[in-house]
Write an enzyme that holds these catalytic residues in place. Sequence first.
Site, short mmCIF file in Angstrom:
data_model
loop_
_atom_site.label_atom_id
_atom_site.label_comp_id
_atom_site.label_asym_id
_atom_site.label_seq_id
_atom_site.Cartn_x
_atom_site.Cartn_y
_atom_site.Cartn_z
N LYS A 173 14.88 -2.28 6.85
CA LYS A 173 14.88 -0.83 7.03
C LYS A 173 16.08 -0.39 7.89
O LYS A 173 17.18 -0.86 7.65
CB LYS A 173 13.53 -0.37 7.61
CG LYS A 173 12.37 -0.72 6.67
CD LYS A 173 11.01 -0.45 7.23
CE LYS A 173 10.48 -1.58 8.06
NZ LYS A 173 9.05 -1.52 8.33
N ASP A 211 2.04 -3.89 9.94
CA ASP A 211 1.44 -2.55 9.85
C ASP A 211 0.38 -2.47 8.74
O ASP A 211 -0.57 -1.69 8.82
CB ASP A 211 2.51 -1.46 9.65
CG ASP A 211 3.52 -1.79 8.57
OD1 ASP A 211 3.36 -2.82 7.89
OD2 ASP A 211 4.49 -1.01 8.42
#
Length: 464
Positions: A173, A211
């Site tokens: 990311k 997550d």
Amino acid sequence: MEPISNRPGIQKIKSADKRKKVCEALESLRFTENDVKQMMKVFEEQIDYANSLNEEDRKKSDLFWECTYVSDLVKGNENGRYLGLDLGSTNFRVVLVDLKDGEAKTTTKYYNLTDDQLSGPAELVFDHIAASMEVFITEEKIQSQKPIGVGFTFSFPTVQKSLKKSILVTWTKRFKCTNGPGLDPCILLEEAIERKGGLSVPVNVMARISDTTGTLMAGSYYDKKCAIGLILGSGSNACYVEHLKNFKKLDPKEAKSDKILVNCEWGAFGDNGCLDFCRNEFEREVDQYSNFPGSYTFEKSFGGFYLGEMFRVVLVKLTKAGVLFDGKGSDELMTRWLWKSRQVTTVEKDNPGSSENTMSVLKQMKLDTIATEEDVLLVQEACYLMSQRAAYIVATALAVLLNHINEPEVSIGIDGSLYEHHPRFHHHMTTLLQKLVPSTKFRLFLVKDGSGQGAALVAAVESS
Ligand code: GLC
């Protein structure tokens, strides 16, 4: 996916020649039935390899398929105060979960990371985490003699060795820190706390999770049928409840029950070329100019961090084909990575016949003064088709997980800004899933901030 020429906005284009050119330019946005079938097959093959006890076979898969070592979902009898830390996007979060007989009271605060922290030594990121924890503890007036259990959501590809021990493989990311791979995030965190001279209350870092695991845990707090945690944010990944017999990598003696929580880490699916059959020119271009070209193929085809850029690339193609913006565009249209997924979700918020949101995006991108009525429709259709393809890709992989779970009713908890803000993602995913798993009654639901809340819930479950 229906033929591009069937889309109402495309049918409104007056010139037949232009319509033809538009359909040709957008054809590769179609995710066909054949693509769906083939992707399900390839995904299953890659799972088999990832699962294999033979190391050579495992290398044939880019899926991590990691055991999370989390022993159970939320049971509903947990008690106490726990902290969750959530690092995965630039929005670092600290979450306090206060549990009384399974009833949770949650407080979440955000502490943004700066670009310098994202591209400097990893220690800067962890110093920021430790400093934010202290701010949170002070602001929330937390006091405790006993160590507070901490669950750490660290959402990057890691090899998980135990509940707490994991090794970062690579940043993804927006993170481009100069070091980190090969290191253990929980140790980096503990070292940062030590560098600060400790925190004003003692803490016990108990678990590193992804997550997705956090979202699954938080999902199971809200809905006992939740068996998949899905992230549709900057990146994407899923964690699900697998039958132990299907997870070969774990010695059954180490298992605490006949179920196991698996972190798929599916972002890198396709890095070995197994998805080349359906990758289109837009995905390839986004990848080519991304932070880590040639990696995280699957995630780049629909992740929120990439979708804005993909939209721009699609519009550039139409412009260069001479069918949009009079073949000219603007500097903003030609600037790589200027468009974010927010532009995509904004355009998608326009209902058929309205264009207010699309015009606001075109204005930001200095395209409003040159856009004709047909241009506006075309921008909306391109956005719709690209989004639909993205949602179908996710649904295809989810269908494979639902087949593994093989229960009559399954809920899928979803966290992430893409799912939260995209007005049609839920609908597209639901439509395809209904076709792919007709005998499963499924429910997709938002678990806002689930990733961080779930970290605290892991600490709670493991303490009880
Ligand atoms: C990236 C990370 C993965 C995470 C996902 C969603 O793919 O590698 O660990 O779960 O993003 O944030």
